[in-house]
Design an enzyme around this catalytic site. Structure first.
Site, mmCIF file in Angstrom:
data_model
loop_
_atom_site.group_PDB
_atom_site.id
_atom_site.type_symbol
_atom_site.label_atom_id
_atom_site.label_comp_id
_atom_site.label_asym_id
_atom_site.label_seq_id
_atom_site.Cartn_x
_atom_site.Cartn_y
_atom_site.Cartn_z
ATOM 1 N N GLY A 51 -3.499 -1.917 1.838
ATOM 2 C CA GLY A 51 -4.547 -1.302 2.641
ATOM 3 C C GLY A 51 -4.238 -1.412 4.117
ATOM 4 O O GLY A 51 -3.370 -2.187 4.536
ATOM 5 N N GLY A 102 -9.721 6.049 -6.833
ATOM 6 C CA GLY A 102 -10.904 6.475 -7.565
ATOM 7 C C GLY A 102 -11.236 5.612 -8.774
ATOM 8 O O GLY A 102 -10.563 4.616 -9.065
ATOM 9 N N ASP A 118 -9.586 8.689 -1.895
ATOM 10 C CA ASP A 118 -8.456 8.865 -0.979
ATOM 11 C C ASP A 118 -7.800 10.234 -1.110
ATOM 12 O O ASP A 118 -7.340 10.808 -0.115
ATOM 13 C CB ASP A 118 -7.416 7.746 -1.136
ATOM 14 C CG ASP A 118 -6.952 7.514 -2.563
ATOM 15 O OD1 ASP A 118 -7.268 8.334 -3.447
ATOM 16 O OD2 ASP A 118 -6.273 6.492 -2.802
#
Length: 495
Positions: A17, A82, A242
């Site tokens: 991340g 997701g 995303d």
């Protein structure tokens, strides 16, 4: 005095991340990476989990960097992968770390649900979503069957980006693009299907209020303000998925394009005004995910560089030390189309050894078995390009417009060999870039929410003016690619 508007983006992938600071200057987007951190998959008690608290702490660390610099940020946006979700209890506490989509508990649950709960066609007719065993619907069914105590005792279920926004603001929402990955959203109504929710023993009240990208969720709680030194900064529901953020960042000039979001997963599709749900889309297992400004991302989810990443971890240290261009360059010396696999075969979902899985597939299909890293790498790249060709051909069937450009975005857009193979296989011009498309989409949706950008095409014009795109034109042997595609169909049992 600094009069710039700063936007803070949290961009979380399945392996790492980042927190990024973005601003618009003279019609161009400028970005600064503030922090980067791993997102570790935790195996314990027979299951795989994400550490939601570690991700929250990394968000706070990024915001503390902003606070120490005395920057006045306009808003915050979060995008993640997701399907995964967090259970919240009656006392507003997280009941358990979220189970990761790679957990094998959905394998049996997938077939059980479609056999004993609801027919496969009935599920698709409601959602128009590609069937994948780890979709939220099947995760929840697996947990219900297992008597998961967190699920039994939850007050709210929040998808991962919504859970992180809730930790920052205390406000529970269900952002549209991330909800659309669950296989529980009806694109016709724009809300979760009560029929599907009830099929796993839940109610609509278990989920937050549905919000569209660009909606203000709330502001930082006093607790977060104190920790970061910031004020009551708004948190915006960007495209929480995303891929939704990435597609929003495609620097297209008009609607006549297809996109390939290339990373661990490859997502190839088109942007449409309405969901496409019919017999053909069902037969080919296409998905209709939520986009921004009421659009639908009509696409197919393909196993992508996951194959290469997993093999790379298994190779000896001297191979792992090679740069990606060095290793991939050696693969170009290997005979083309020597070994071909179906990247989406179940054998490659999460094998104990990806190398052995590829070798066994080639052996069972009567092909040369790749042994060296270069041979395995070439097998993966050839196979991915041929799979892209197949799906691109289907997209041309569904599109109500001519497809004259394929935009490759994401980390895979840096892979010059696979980009060229894709142009050759599909027979279309390819534009590669931007690489960091999810963060760009996140930032630009915040800018739109603040009034700095008018609509999606204004966003894309700014992005095109801000990033370098590399063109690739079909230059390979067309006849050789045709023969390779015939071989691909044969070895994948599609002919």
């Amino acid at each position: 005095m600094d009069n710039k508007k700063y936007y803070f983006a949290v961009d979380l992938g399945a392996t790492s991340g980042r927190t990024i600071l973005g601003t618009l200057v003279d019609g161009r987007l400028e970005q600064e990476e503030l922090t980067r951190f791993p997102n570790n998959l935790i195996e314990t008690g027979g299951h795989f989990y994400w550490d939601i608290y570690a991700l929250y702490l990394e968000m706070i660390k990024g915001l503390q960097v902003v606070g120490k610099r005395g920057l006045d940020i306009t808003s915050i946006g979060i995008d993640t992968w997701g399907v995964d979700f967090v259970f919240i209890g009656d006392d507003d506490a997280i009941l358990r770390n979220p189970v990761a989509y790679r957990d094998p508990h959905t394998f049996a649950a997938f077939d059980d649900y479609l056999t004993n709960v609801m027919d496969r066609k009935a599920v698709y007719d409601i959602t128009g979503i590609q069937f994948m065993n780890f979709n939220s619907l099947f995760q929840l069914h697996a947990m219900r069957k297992a008597g998961n105590t967190a699920m039994k005792n939850c007050k709210k279920i929040l998808f991962v980006p919504d859970a992180l926004s809730w930790m920052l603001t205390g406000e529970a929402v269900c952002e549209y693009t991330i909800a659309s990955t669950s296989q529980m959203l009806d694109p016709r109504t724009g809300d979760l299907s009560e029929k599907l929710i009830e099929s796993v023993g839940l109610t609509r009240d278990h989920f937050g209020r549905m919000v569209q990208p660009g909606t203000k969720i709330g502001v930082l709680t006093e607790e977060v303000q104190k920790m970061t030194g910031l004020g009551a900064v708004p948190v915006i529901a960007v495209a929480g998925h995303d891929t939704g953020a990435a597609v929003a960042a495609v620097p297209a000039k008009n609607e006549q394009f297809a996109y390939l979001s290339s990373g661990t997963w490859s997502l190839i599709g088109i942007e449409t005004k309405e969901a496409i749900i019919n017999e053909r889309s069902y037969e080919l297992n296409f998905t209709n995910e939520g986009g921004i400004e009421g659009t639908t991302r009509f696409l197919k989810n393909i196993c992508g560089m996951w194959l290469y990443e997993r093999c790379r971890k298994e190779w000896p240290e001297e191979v792992r030390k090679l740069s990606h261009p060095e290793l991939q360059g050696s693969a170009m010396q290997v005979e083309a189309f020597r070994s071909i696999i179906n990247p989406d075969d179940k054998a490659f979902a999460n094998p104990s050894s990806m190398i052995e899985a590829i070798q066994q597939y080639c052996c069972e299909t009567g092909q040369a078995v790749p042994e060296t890293p270069a041979e395995i790498c070439r097998c993966i790249f050839d196979s991915l390009a041929l799979r892209y060709r197949q799906v691109f051909g289907w997209l041309k069937e569904f599109a109500s417009f001519d497809l004259n450009m394929l935009h490759i975005i994401g980390g895979g857009s840096l892979n010059k060999y696979l980009n060229q193979f894709t142009a050759d296989a599909c027979g279309i011009e390819v534009l590669a870039g931007p690489q960091e498309c999810t963060a760009i989409g996140n930032i630009m949706l915040q800018a739109k929410a603040s009034g700095d950008v008018s609509d999606i095409w204004a966003m894309r014009a700014i992005i095109a003016n801000s990033v370098e795109m590399v063109p690739y034109h079909p230059t390979g042997d067309k006849a050789a690619w045709e023969q390779a595609y015939e071989k691909y169909l044969k070895v994948t049992n599609q002919k």
